[in-house]
Design a protein around this motif. Structure first.
Motif, PDB file in Angstrom:
ATOM      1  N   VAL A  48       0.829  -1.207   0.000  1.00 27.33           N
ATOM      2  CA  VAL A  48       0.000   0.000   0.000  1.00 27.33           C
ATOM      3  C   VAL A  48       0.863   1.256   0.000  1.00 27.33           C
ATOM      4  O   VAL A  48       0.641   2.174  -0.793  1.00 27.33           O
ATOM      5  N   TRP A  49       1.854   1.325   0.866  1.00 31.78           N
ATOM      6  CA  TRP A  49       2.671   2.534   0.960  1.00 31.78           C
ATOM      7  C   TRP A  49       3.517   2.760  -0.282  1.00 31.78           C
ATOM      8  O   TRP A  49       3.673   3.899  -0.734  1.00 31.78           O
ATOM      9  N   ILE A  50       4.043   1.705  -0.861  1.00 35.59           N
ATOM     10  CA  ILE A  50       4.838   1.869  -2.076  1.00 35.59           C
ATOM     11  C   ILE A  50       3.940   2.370  -3.215  1.00 35.59           C
ATOM     12  O   ILE A  50       4.316   3.288  -3.954  1.00 35.59           O
ATOM     13  N   LYS A  51       2.756   1.812  -3.344  1.00 34.84           N
ATOM     14  CA  LYS A  51       1.814   2.281  -4.371  1.00 34.84           C
ATOM     15  C   LYS A  51       1.460   3.746  -4.162  1.00 34.84           C
ATOM     16  O   LYS A  51       1.445   4.538  -5.103  1.00 34.84           O
ATOM     17  N   GLU A  52       1.158   4.120  -2.911  1.00 35.54           N
ATOM     18  CA  GLU A  52       0.789   5.508  -2.607  1.00 35.54           C
ATOM     19  C   GLU A  52       1.926   6.472  -2.930  1.00 35.54           C
ATOM     20  O   GLU A  52       1.700   7.553  -3.485  1.00 35.54           O
ATOM     21  N   LEU A  53       3.135   6.087  -2.594  1.00 36.89           N
ATOM     22  CA  LEU A  53       4.276   6.965  -2.849  1.00 36.89           C
ATOM     23  C   LEU A  53       4.571   7.081  -4.340  1.00 36.89           C
ATOM     24  O   LEU A  53       4.950   8.155  -4.816  1.00 36.89           O
ATOM     25  N   ARG A  54       4.391   6.001  -5.084  1.00 44.22           N
ATOM     26  CA  ARG A  54       4.557   6.065  -6.553  1.00 44.22           C
ATOM     27  C   ARG A  54       3.528   7.022  -7.145  1.00 44.22           C
ATOM     28  O   ARG A  54       3.847   7.830  -8.020  1.00 44.22           O
ATOM     29  N   GLU A  55       2.275   6.921  -6.684  1.00 44.23           N
ATOM     30  CA  GLU A  55       1.219   7.807  -7.180  1.00 44.23           C
ATOM     31  C   GLU A  55       1.512   9.268  -6.829  1.00 44.23           C
ATOM     32  O   GLU A  55       1.293  10.167  -7.641  1.00 44.23           O
ATOM     33  N   ARG A  65      12.624   8.834  -3.885  1.00 45.35           N
ATOM     34  CA  ARG A  65      13.464   7.668  -3.625  1.00 45.35           C
ATOM     35  C   ARG A  65      13.022   7.081  -2.290  1.00 45.35           C
ATOM     36  O   ARG A  65      13.135   7.734  -1.256  1.00 45.35           O
ATOM     37  N   VAL A  66      12.508   5.844  -2.352  1.00 41.43           N
ATOM     38  CA  VAL A  66      11.894   5.207  -1.191  1.00 41.43           C
ATOM     39  C   VAL A  66      12.699   3.973  -0.789  1.00 41.43           C
ATOM     40  O   VAL A  66      13.030   3.145  -1.627  1.00 41.43           O
TER      41      VAL A  66
END
Length: 139
Positions: A48-55, A65-66
């Motif tokens: 969820v967090w990776i998707k949100e940060l990409r968006e 950069r995550v």
């Protein structure tokens, strides 16, 4: 731009509000964010967090950069990294560090030594019990 609302109090550090006008106020300088969340929201490239940060990166039109800091991806935040001509602490390569409550708790001393522009607690009800270890660790 900063996420700090214009109504934030200026305390000489800066409220981050564009056009604040107070002489002692300066914009907040972004360094990096720490996101602490339950493992199921953090782990995996499709979390969820990776998707949100990409968006967010797409919406803001800036690269983010995550670092997913948990399990095998966890290492000393200050271990030395090299990128081209740059050499420094690996944490400085990232805009956002995402970790689990459990990983944070086990490594809180390391996280607390760092400077974070903001810390985000996802599902913060985990810290509601003031006597819980995680509650005192994140405070």
């Amino acid at each position: 731009s900063s996420a700090v609302p214009a109504r934030a109090a200026c305390e000489g550090r800066g409220c981050g509000a564009s056009g604040c006008g107070r002489r002692t106020c300066e914009p907040v300088r972004w360094e990096r964010a720490l996101v602490i969340a339950p493992g199921m929201l953090v782990k995996g490239d499709d979390s969820v967090w990776i998707k949100e940060l990409r968006e967010a990166a797409t919406l803001w039109r800036v690269p983010l950069r995550v670092w997913q800091w948990h399990g095998e991806r966890a290492q000393d935040l200050r271990s030395v990294a090299c990128a081209g001509d740059w050499k420094g602490a690996v944490v400085e390569l990232f805009d956002v560090v995402v970790t689990t409550y459990e990983a944070f708790l086990m490594n809180q001393e390391q996280f607390c030594k760092e400077s974070w522009t903001c810390v985000i607690l996802d599902e913060a009800q985990r810290i509601k019990n003031a006597g819980a270890k995680i509650a005192s660790a994140v405070k």
